[in-house]
Design an enzyme around this catalytic site. Structure first.
Site, PDB file in Angstrom:
ATOM      1  N   ASP A  13     -44.766-112.249   4.712  1.00 29.46           N
ATOM      2  CA  ASP A  13     -44.942-112.655   6.114  1.00 29.46           C
ATOM      3  C   ASP A  13     -45.218-111.472   7.033  1.00 29.46           C
ATOM      4  O   ASP A  13     -44.855-111.481   8.208  1.00 29.46           O
ATOM      5  CB  ASP A  13     -43.713-113.428   6.635  1.00 29.46           C
ATOM      6  CG  ASP A  13     -43.351-114.570   5.715  1.00 29.46           C
ATOM      7  OD1 ASP A  13     -44.279-115.271   5.278  1.00 29.46           O
ATOM      8  OD2 ASP A  13     -42.155-114.754   5.428  1.00 29.46           O
ATOM      9  N   GLY A  40     -48.594-118.357   2.829  1.00 33.44           N
ATOM     10  CA  GLY A  40     -49.158-118.997   4.016  1.00 33.44           C
ATOM     11  C   GLY A  40     -49.781-117.913   4.865  1.00 33.44           C
ATOM     12  O   GLY A  40     -49.080-117.188   5.554  1.00 33.44           O
ATOM     13  N   HIS A  41     -51.088-117.730   4.745  1.00 33.67           N
ATOM     14  CA  HIS A  41     -51.762-116.653   5.474  1.00 33.67           C
ATOM     15  C   HIS A  41     -52.431-117.233   6.722  1.00 33.67           C
ATOM     16  O   HIS A  41     -53.394-117.988   6.626  1.00 33.67           O
ATOM     17  CB  HIS A  41     -52.769-115.947   4.550  1.00 33.67           C
ATOM     18  CG  HIS A  41     -52.090-115.190   3.450  1.00 33.67           C
ATOM     19  ND1 HIS A  41     -52.752-114.513   2.468  1.00 33.67           N
ATOM     20  CD2 HIS A  41     -50.769-114.980   3.200  1.00 33.67           C
ATOM     21  CE1 HIS A  41     -51.877-113.934   1.672  1.00 33.67           C
ATOM     22  NE2 HIS A  41     -50.666-114.212   2.093  1.00 33.67           N
ATOM     23  N   GLN A 224     -47.124-112.721  -0.626  1.00 29.16           N
ATOM     24  CA  GLN A 224     -45.704-112.326  -0.560  1.00 29.16           C
ATOM     25  C   GLN A 224     -45.581-110.833  -0.225  1.00 29.16           C
ATOM     26  O   GLN A 224     -46.430-110.312   0.481  1.00 29.16           O
ATOM     27  CB  GLN A 224     -44.976-112.675  -1.875  1.00 29.16           C
ATOM     28  CG  GLN A 224     -44.778-114.169  -2.095  1.00 29.16           C
ATOM     29  CD  GLN A 224     -45.974-114.856  -2.697  1.00 29.16           C
ATOM     30  OE1 GLN A 224     -46.516-114.393  -3.682  1.00 29.16           O
ATOM     31  NE2 GLN A 224     -46.392-115.970  -2.130  1.00 29.16           N
TER      32      GLN A 224
HETATM   33  P1  IMP Z   1     -41.053-118.883  -4.731  1.00 26.34           P
HETATM   34  O1  IMP Z   1     -42.154-117.871  -4.674  1.00 26.34           O
HETATM   35  O2  IMP Z   1     -41.399-120.192  -4.090  1.00 26.34           O
HETATM   36  O3  IMP Z   1     -40.506-119.048  -6.123  1.00 26.34           O
HETATM   37  O4  IMP Z   1     -39.827-118.310  -3.855  1.00 26.34           O
HETATM   38  C1  IMP Z   1     -39.093-117.144  -4.258  1.00 26.34           C
HETATM   39  C2  IMP Z   1     -38.709-116.315  -3.042  1.00 26.34           C
HETATM   40  O5  IMP Z   1     -39.894-115.759  -2.471  1.00 26.34           O
HETATM   41  C3  IMP Z   1     -38.038-117.103  -1.915  1.00 26.34           C
HETATM   42  O6  IMP Z   1     -37.109-116.253  -1.270  1.00 26.34           O
HETATM   43  C4  IMP Z   1     -39.181-117.418  -0.976  1.00 26.34           C
HETATM   44  O7  IMP Z   1     -38.729-117.638   0.339  1.00 26.34           O
HETATM   45  C5  IMP Z   1     -39.988-116.136  -1.098  1.00 26.34           C
HETATM   46  N1  IMP Z   1     -41.400-116.342  -0.792  1.00 26.34           N
HETATM   47  C6  IMP Z   1     -42.327-116.946  -1.563  1.00 26.34           C
HETATM   48  N2  IMP Z   1     -43.530-116.939  -0.951  1.00 26.34           N
HETATM   49  C7  IMP Z   1     -43.363-116.295   0.220  1.00 26.34           C
HETATM   50  C8  IMP Z   1     -44.254-115.926   1.267  1.00 26.34           C
HETATM   51  O8  IMP Z   1     -45.458-116.181   1.240  1.00 26.34           O
HETATM   52  N3  IMP Z   1     -43.682-115.265   2.313  1.00 26.34           N
HETATM   53  C9  IMP Z   1     -42.369-114.926   2.343  1.00 26.34           C
HETATM   54  N4  IMP Z   1     -41.512-115.232   1.374  1.00 26.34           N
HETATM   55  C10 IMP Z   1     -42.001-115.903   0.318  1.00 26.34           C
END
Ligand code: IMP
Length: 425
Positions: A13, A40-41, A224
């Site tokens: 983010d 989410g970009h 991420q």
């Molecule tokens: P997952 O990727 O859905 O398995 O989530 C694993 C961890 O990564 C969690 O803490 C999510 O909130 C975090 N996470 C996954 N995608 C994003 C992103 O695009 N932005 C921020 N955190 C993310």
């Protein structure tokens, strides 16, 4: 310049979408290399706002090809919907989007398992996005995944999918007490994706290496953030892929020697969504203020993000891990209005001061941030045309960060819109 990589330097983010959107007109190809629709970009231009989850953030620029590499996990339903939404805005996708034939698919049972496991973990939940990311990568590494290329073979897909759903149904019902999924309904729905996905399916590693051989430039777009890397992040509170510069090579099928620019995207403060350690987290009114001013709510899940001060211990670690050659600082404008700004320059752990980021959770949970206090700044900086137009204290803050990390800052975000960006001379 052959390959530039854009990487989130914190917990995601950071505003990568905006930076990629900005750089896209300068490159021939933008390529996503890991993660999936957990990302989410957000891109804002004029009165338009669009949140991309899977398609690279170069799609709104004519003449830029977009690649979804083999390292991404693709939810067929999500990508078809995203293509439809972009086309509805008047931007052509066919001929410009290439999807790797080797990318793995996220199926409904991956999402069901992700959510069931989180419920089962209860207080120990990771706080995933529930998009099936972890279970899809588990199947990939267990060598039982279903790939994009499998979508193009209806009979084979029927067989593979039926076997996979039956296996996952046993796990869902016996281990997690969840409802079994309807095998026929899923198989009938997913065999239909062949025609929808077929026009995009490409050997994207060959496509990218051919492009590089022809002198074209590629921008690899990480999703991420580095502190969520499955190997180098705050395990187990991480995602299941490699949002680091090394991940760009395996996730796209390009050699490390092709990369010559690695841009770390740093939000001017820290945020984290989901559970896990966050040494500089502010659970007071300053944290609430940052959340409100920065609109810190997840672009994918809508969850409120945890907010805190900038952590230079963590950033030094991710800078070393990724080899940042430059930094883009985003959301500097959000900090305007604070009387003082704290920056974490060291941790105190068990009475000892360290500047090394501990990656084992038990040690990290004992880390107390050591802060330096810098003067705050105020005023609307959205209209600033050059770095020199920024308040002096804002310039000092940027200099402090750059000096501490020993990496130049080349881009500064002064507002959410494409045009609210300064490029340092
Ligand atoms: P997952 O990727 O859905 O398995 O989530 C694993 C961890 O990564 C969690 O803490 C999510 O909130 C975090 N996470 C996954 N995608 C994003 C992103 O695009 N932005 C921020 N955190 C993310």
């Amino acid at each position: 310049m052959p390959v530039s990589v854009v990487i989130g330097a914190q917990w995601g983010d950071e505003g990568k979408g905006k930076v990629v959107d900005l750089l896209a007109p300068q490159v021939d190809v933008v390529a996503r290399y890991q993660g999936g629709a957990n990302a989410g970009h957000t891109i804002m231009w004029g009165d338009e706002t669009f949140v991309l989850h899977l398609i690279p953030s170069g799609i709104f620029h004519d003449g830029t090809s977009c690649v979804i590499g083999n390292g991404v996990v693709i939810d067929p339903a999500a990508i078809v919907e995203e293509i439809r939404q972009i086309e509805a805005l008047g931007y052509p996708v066919e001929d410009r989007l290439k999807i790797s034939h080797n990318a793995h698919l996220i199926m409904p049972y991956h999402k069901a398992l992700d959510q069931a496991r989180e419920r089962w973990r209860d207080a120990e939940a990771i706080g995933t996005t529930g998009r099936g990311i972890g279970p899809a990568y588990v199947d990939k590494f267990a060598r039982s995944g279903i790939r994009v290329v499998d979508l193009l073979d209806r009979d084979g897909l029927r067989k593979k999918l039926t076997a996979a759903i039956e296996e996952k149904n046993d796990i869902l019902s016996a281990v997690y007490g969840s409802e079994r999924l309807d095998v026929d309904a899923i198989v009938d729905e997913y065999v239909e994706f062949d025609q929808l996905i077929d026009p995009y399916v490409t050997d994207t590693s060959a496509f990218l290496n051919d492009a590089l051989a022809q002198g074209q430039s590629v921008l690899a777009e990480g999703a991420q953030g580095a502190l969520l890397d499955v190997d180098h992040g705050t395990y187990p509170y991480v995602t299941s892929s490699h949002p680091t510069s090394g991940g760009a090579c395996t996730g796209l099928g390009i050699p490390p020697t092709a990369i010559d620019r690695i841009i770390g995207i740093v939000k001017a403060y820290s945020t984290r969504v989901g559970n896990g350690p966050f040494p500089t987290e502010l659970t007071d009114e300053t944290g609430d203020w940052l959340r409100a001013e920065g609109h810190e709510f997840g672009a994918t899940t809508g969850r409120p993000r945890r907010c805190g001060w900038l952590d230079l211990v963590a950033l030094n670690y991710t800078s070393r891990l990724n080899g940042f050659t430059e930094l883009a600082i985003t959301k500097l404008d959000v900090m305007a209005g604070l009387d003082e700004i704290q920056v974490c320059t060291a941790y105190e752990i068990d009475g000892k001061t360290t500047t090394r980021f501990p990656t084992d959770l038990r040690t990290l949970s004992r880390a107390r941030p050591v802060y330096e206090t810098l003067p705050g700044f105020s005023g609307d900086m959205k209209e600033a045309a050059t770095v020199a137009d920024l308040p002096k204290a804002a310039q000092s803050y940027l200099q402090f960060v750059s000096d501490h990390l020993n990496v130049p800052i080349t881009t500064i975000g002064t507002g959410p819109k494409r045009e609210q960006t300064l490029v340092a001379a």
